[in-house]
Design a protein around this motif. Structure first.
Motif, PDB file in Angstrom:
ATOM      1  N   UNK A 131       0.821  -1.210   0.000  1.00  0.00           N
ATOM      2  CA  UNK A 131       0.000   0.000   0.000  1.00  0.00           C
ATOM      3  C   UNK A 131       0.857   1.262   0.000  1.00  0.00           C
ATOM      4  N   UNK A 132       2.090   1.133   0.518  1.00  0.00           N
ATOM      5  CA  UNK A 132       2.924   2.320   0.662  1.00  0.00           C
ATOM      6  C   UNK A 132       3.655   2.683  -0.623  1.00  0.00           C
ATOM      7  N   UNK A 133       3.641   1.771  -1.607  1.00  0.00           N
ATOM      8  CA  UNK A 133       4.271   2.087  -2.889  1.00  0.00           C
ATOM      9  C   UNK A 133       3.185   2.457  -3.879  1.00  0.00           C
ATOM     10  N   UNK A 134       3.427   3.513  -4.618  1.00  0.00           N
ATOM     11  CA  UNK A 134       2.451   3.958  -5.611  1.00  0.00           C
ATOM     12  C   UNK A 134       2.417   2.958  -6.771  1.00  0.00           C
ATOM     13  N   UNK A 135       1.228   2.394  -7.062  1.00  0.00           N
ATOM     14  CA  UNK A 135       1.189   1.311  -8.053  1.00  0.00           C
ATOM     15  C   UNK A 135       1.476   1.751  -9.482  1.00  0.00           C
ATOM     16  N   UNK A 136       1.340   3.042  -9.786  1.00  0.00           N
ATOM     17  CA  UNK A 136       1.481   3.455 -11.179  1.00  0.00           C
ATOM     18  C   UNK A 136       2.806   4.161 -11.476  1.00  0.00           C
ATOM     19  N   UNK A 137       3.731   4.102 -10.523  1.00  0.00           N
ATOM     20  CA  UNK A 137       5.064   4.641 -10.794  1.00  0.00           C
ATOM     21  C   UNK A 137       6.106   3.554 -10.551  1.00  0.00           C
TER      22      UNK A 137
END
Lengths: 342, 334
Positions: free
Chosen positions: B105-111
């Motif tokens: 959840x802490x990592x942005x899925x689209x970058x």
């Protein structure tokens, strides 16, 4: 690589969709009461002429064979004559479709810029008066049909303020640029005629805006709610916690994931606008496809109806492919999943 | 000891969440101090306000619904709650950094990992002296190598969805340490991973903070990890700190009935098996119990517990308990 294969798969998929649509169109056109040959020739034509035309139109063959003939014609862009204009349907479409396309593309631009802009503004100032104003405008925009906006714009910007012309595609004193694409703005640019380009653009502003209003409202609402949703996500808290500036967090790390639903809806809205622009085209006296389609329906002009529906189908499918490409670009999860499932 | 400036001091922190139907009074006067170089554990069952406290420090609680009606949070003597956004941004990352609970959840899925890691590194640069693209790249590679990730070049181009849970957790640790923070808040690192990977990740984290001499607040509900990695422990229950003690002291002599229950709830390999744990559950924050918030679950509950909130009583050097059972013992230790 993965995007290329993704694209090929989508196009192949779309061909089947269009084939399905062509069958539906064909069947509807044939089950409608009335003899197409008789309709084409009129009530006073002698029976032997009608019989000969039936022969020419392959109306005595089984339906499947007729469909193959019809499809072959459609693939060569030959839909026969229009009963109303007495010209080949293809020529009509060539004239009216670019006019609509031009308008719809500008409307799409308005929706994208206006809708996303308002949505971002609303999310950025969530629960303040700015947000409330945008939300009220959004709901009003969604429930108001585009022709109401068209009439209001004509009255306000056309007659009271006199900012924009309200009729047709070019002013009387402007010489039309030579027709290449059929889109006046593009033709004007191709001919290097900036005056004609500006004039054409001024004519497009009000109808395009009227067409875009609903979609602007819809896009603003979706962008806002999607940004508000994502604002509570851990990755936004993490980006902030690690010292990334608010401007970058909002403009980059929040915006990109939030645009995915907006783009999907925007595509559908733009494609739908092509078909439902009838009243707006009527009000602005715009020689567009929606108007042509509506007129052919009122006259049971089957050849024209089939062609218009097919063109709208192709437009829908094309827009959908474009949307899929943009969404795949925005969302690696979709791109990677598509590549993996090959 | 007392002459060293405090790294972090939280005074009487209250955090409420405005929700439909009222206010969730989650934090109820949290007090917390730590020195530079300390490694402090924060334990308590799920939902007791550990993460909320830490997010409040960095001010990344979603507002609304979160509100901070009162409290002070000093980082090296400056109140974070009174800072403007610019000053706060200077503290975030370089001063205090955080590893979030769930790496997915802490990592942005689209970058890509690279886009996210580089953004962090870029913004951690000292003002007025921006890093070149090359320097940023080198430091990103270095950050991934530090957390023992192979093939960092390829990893930078990968999206979080392409990584395993363990890799994502390592990326998060690398990202939190890329800014060389003075204080690292680690919120249950590895909880979402299976035990062997979790163990590797924690060992890695332990080694890194030792090497870099980073101060750490480690949030966990695994007491074994606390014992291994921390100098001092705060025990939290329902938005209150109920006991503070040096790690060894807490394990040898837990005092608060809640801490004792927590210790007994740990399953043992030899004898006893799994205990029943503490009966009851975390209270409803809309209408928290009066007096001591633990009283409905406490085996030693007295009349006063229902009426008054216990102060923190010192029972030994550095050992404080917020429980009326120890009222008489105040001051004995020192």
């Amino acid at each position: 690589m993965s995007l290329g294969r993704f694209l090929v798969r989508r196009i192949v998929h779309s061909i089947f969709v269009l084939l399905g649509l062509s069958i539906v169109i064909f069947v509807i056109a044939r089950v409608m009461p009335g003899d197409p040959a008789r309709m084409a020739l009129g009530a006073r034509a002698p029976q032997w002429v009608v019989d000969r035309v039936r022969e020419q139109m392959h109306l005595n063959e089984p339906l499947t064979v007729q469909y193959v003939y019809w499809l072959r014609g459609a693939l060569r862009a030959d839909f026969g004559l229009s009963l109303v204009t007495q010209r080949p349907v293809t020529a009509d479409i060539q004239e009216f479709f670019p006019a609509s396309l031009e308008l719809v593309l500008l409307a799409g631009l308005f929706s994208a810029v206006g809708g996303i802009g308002l949505g971002v503004l609303s999310a950025r100032y969530k629960d303040t008066w700015i947000d409330n104003v945008v939300r009220v405008i959004s709901y009003a925009g969604i429930v108001t049909p585009s022709f109401i906006f068209a009439i209001l714009f004509v009255l306000l910007f056309g007659f009271v303020l006199k900012w924009f012309p309200v009729i047709g595609r070019l002013s009387e004193h402007t010489v039309a640029p030579p027709t290449v694409t059929g889109m006046v703005t593009v033709d004007a640019l191709l001919a290097g005629r900036l005056d004609a380009f500006a004039d054409a653009l001024r004519h497009m502003v009000l109808p395009a805006l009227a067409l875009a209003m609903g979609s602007i409202a819809q896009e603003a609402r979706i962008t806002r709610s999607s940004m508000a949703d994502n604002l509570g996500k851990d990755y936004i808290a993490a980006a902030r916690a690690l010292g990334i500036s608010e401007r970058v967090v909002m403009g980059r790390f929040l915006l990109k994931p939030s645009l995915i639903p907006t783009v999907s809806i925007l595509g559908l809205d733009i494609a739908a606008t092509l078909g439902v622009a009838f009243l707006v085209e009527l009000i602005f006296n715009w020689p567009g496809l929606a108007r042509y389609g509506m007129t052919s329906m009122l006259h049971k002009d089957l050849n024209a109806i089939s062609a218009v529906i097919l063109v709208l189908g192709v437009a829908f499918v094309t827009v959908n492919i474009l949307v899929d490409i943009i969404v795949a670009y925005l969302d690696p999860r979709i791109r990677l999943r598509a590549a993996r499932s090959e | 000891m007392s002459s060293t400036p405090l790294l972090l001091e939280i005074k009487d922190l209250h955090v409420h969440f405005a929700v439909y139907g009222g206010r969730l009074k989650v934090l109820d006067g949290v007090n917390f101090v730590m020195q530079s170089g300390e490694r402090v554990g924060l334990v308590g069952e799920a939902g007791c306000g550990k993460t909320t406290t830490m997010k409040a420090i960095l001010q990344v609680l979603p507002t609304p619904p979160a509100v901070i009606p009162c409290g002070e949070i000093y980082f090296k003597g400056r109140d974070l709650l009174k800072m403007n956004p610019n000053q706060l941004q200077q503290i975030r990352g370089r001063g205090i950094s955080m590893i979030f609970q769930d790496p997915t959840a802490a990592l942005n899925p689209v970058f890509t990992v690279g886009q996210q890691l580089k953004a962090v590194i870029k913004h951690s640069a000292v003002r007025g002296r921006p890093l070149s693209a090359d320097e940023v790249h080198q430091r990103a590679i270095q950050s991934l190598q530090e957390v023992a990730l192979a093939d960092p070049e390829r990893l930078l181009k990968s999206y979080p969805i392409q990584l395993s849970g363990g890799m994502r957790q390592r990326v998060c640790i690398g990202m939190a340490l890329a800014t060389n923070p003075e204080l690292l808040i680690a919120d249950e690192p590895g909880t979402s991973l299976d035990v062997t990977i979790q163990d590797q990740v924690l060992r890695l984290l332990h080694r890194l903070v030792k090497e870099k001499n980073t101060s750490v607040i480690l949030i966990t509900h695994t007491l074994g990890i606390v014992r291994e990695m921390t100098d001092r422990v705060y025990v939290m229950y329902a938005g209150n700190i109920v006991e503070v003690a040096p790690t060894a002291g807490l394990f040898s002599r837990p005092m608060h009935p809640y801490t004792i229950g927590l210790m007994q709830a740990v399953p043992r390999l030899t004898g006893g098996g799994v205990s029943d744990g503490i009966p009851g559950r975390i209270p409803n924050y809309l209408q928290p119990p009066t007096g001591c918030r633990f009283h409905p679950r406490c085996p030693h509950v007295m009349d006063i517990c229902r009426q008054e909130k216990p102060a923190s009583y010192q029972v030994d050097d550095d050992h404080y308990v917020a429980c009326f059972l120890y009222r008489g013992e105040e001051g004995k230790g020192s």
